[in-house]
Design a protein around this motif. Structure first.
Motif, PDB file in Angstrom:
ATOM      1  N   ARG A   1      97.302  59.392  34.268  1.00  0.00           N
ATOM      2  CA  ARG A   1      97.014  60.715  33.706  1.00  0.00           C
ATOM      3  C   ARG A   1      96.571  61.689  34.797  1.00  0.00           C
ATOM      4  O   ARG A   1      96.977  62.845  34.829  1.00  0.00           O
TER       5      ARG A   1
ATOM      6  N   GLY B   1     103.155  55.592  30.467  1.00  0.00           N
ATOM      7  CA  GLY B   1     103.306  56.997  30.828  1.00  0.00           C
ATOM      8  C   GLY B   1     104.594  57.656  30.362  1.00  0.00           C
ATOM      9  O   GLY B   1     104.555  58.712  29.706  1.00  0.00           O
TER      10      GLY B   1
ATOM     11  N   LEU C   1      98.921  55.530  31.515  1.00  0.00           N
ATOM     12  CA  LEU C   1      98.109  56.724  31.737  1.00  0.00           C
ATOM     13  C   LEU C   1      96.730  56.356  32.261  1.00  0.00           C
ATOM     14  O   LEU C   1      96.179  57.044  33.129  1.00  0.00           O
TER      15      LEU C   1
END
Length: 339
Positions: free
Chosen positions: A148, A194, A126
């Motif tokens: 992200r 992720g 992320l």
């Protein structure tokens, strides 16, 4: 003709010719053109290095993979194979480079050494320092996965949030009231991996929407860990009647664990998840799953990178896959209490 002869006729050193051919160190445009003029004058048979010199490209793509100390999962190997195949189809070579752990220097050489025309980056977190480094370098790159905030990046990914949520809804529709998520390893999740975080988000959201009980657990990427995970679930949470997993490498162990517990799938216990098709089909019985299109994603990553190389002003594109849930034989109605 060899490098020494090219150097003599161009009035430069052998090392300058070598740097111009390999791109290992910067060479001025004027010097590069003078060297190319010698090659053209003598009708030197074109090869990869000469063509790279003429085009200003290496015709090589970098593929950044997890460190060699960590065994690649089948899905990761699938991405590697399809990237290499797609690159070869476009007349590009692929340079593999590990990152993470003790391999920061290898990644830095990829970024700064002019060895590649662009990079495909796997296993995205992320918050990923490698992505930030590539953005600062200006080197074209594509990620398999996404950070992200991926608005200004080129990426190919699986929508784990949506797919895990769909699996939970499917199990809830079958009457299951206690469902577990078997995620990737605790190390990966803690590092901000992720898919692990997005799988958990989809699981948590769907559990709340359906008003069922959920338990999320991390599991290392291998069969023994999958078997141990089932043993812990059965010992601590015997009420659980179904699970969703995004850890395909643990599937053989999950199957063995259920068999050792005397649970018949799907009569006593249901299993669903997100996995490459052959993993789902090799499960016994075949597993209800969103089949990850590994081949398509690897080829798409290469195509997106080539698009950047041919059209540097193109706007970033994001390809987010949400394959349908293939209903197979591993999911069924929740067992009735006492049966």
């Amino acid at each position: 003709m060899n490098i020494g002869e090219i150097a003599r006729r161009a009035g430069v050193s052998r090392s300058t010719v070598s740097y111009a051919l390999t791109g290992n160190r910067p060479v001025s445009d004027a010097t590069r053109q003078r060297i190319q003029a010698v090659i053209d004058e003598l009708d030197y048979r074109p090869n990869a290095a000469a063509r790279a010199l003429k085009e200003g490209r290496t015709r090589t793509l970098g593929l950044v993979i997890p460190p060699a100390s960590r065994r690649l999962t089948d899905m990761q190997l699938g991405f590697v194979a399809t990237v290499v195949e797609a690159a070869a189809g476009a007349d590009f070579d692929v340079l593999l480079s590990p990152s993470g752990g003790d391999h920061d220097r290898s990644f830095e050489r990829i970024v700064t050494g002019r060895r590649v025309d662009g990079v495909i980056l796997m296993e995205i977190r992320l918050e990923d320092d490698r992505v930030s480094r590539l953005q600062r370098s200006g080197l074209p790159f594509v990620t398999i996965g996404r950070t992200r905030d991926a608005a200004d990046m080129w990426s190919v990914d699986i929508d784990y949030t949506v797919l895990v949520s769909r699996c939970v809804h499917h199990l809830a529709d079958l009457g299951h009231r206690h469902i577990a998520l078997i995620n990737r390893s605790a190390e990966l999740v803690a590092a901000g991996y992720g898919p692990g975080h997005r799988a958990l988000a989809g699981f948590t959201e769907a559990i709340a929407e359906r008003g069922v009980a959920g338990l999320d657990v991390c599991c290392d990427d291998d069969a023994p860990a999958g078997e141990a995970c089932i043993e812990r679930l059965r010992a601590g949470h015997p009420e659980i009647t179904a699970l969703v997993t995004v850890n395909e490498a643990a599937l053989p162990g999950i199957q063995r664990g259920l068999e050792r517990a005397g649970l018949h799938v799907p009569r006593d216990f249901s299993v669903a998840g997100v996995a490459a098709r052959h993993w789902a089909e090799d499960f016994r019985p075949p597993m209800t799953a969103a089949d990850v299109p590994t081949h398509d994603m690897g080829a798409q990553a290469v195509n997106l990178l080539l698009e950047q190389l041919t059209t540097p002003t193109a706007h970033p594109r994001h390809l987010l896959h949400t394959p349908p849930i293939s209903l197979r034989a591993s999911t069924g109605p929740a067992p009735r209490p006492g049966i």
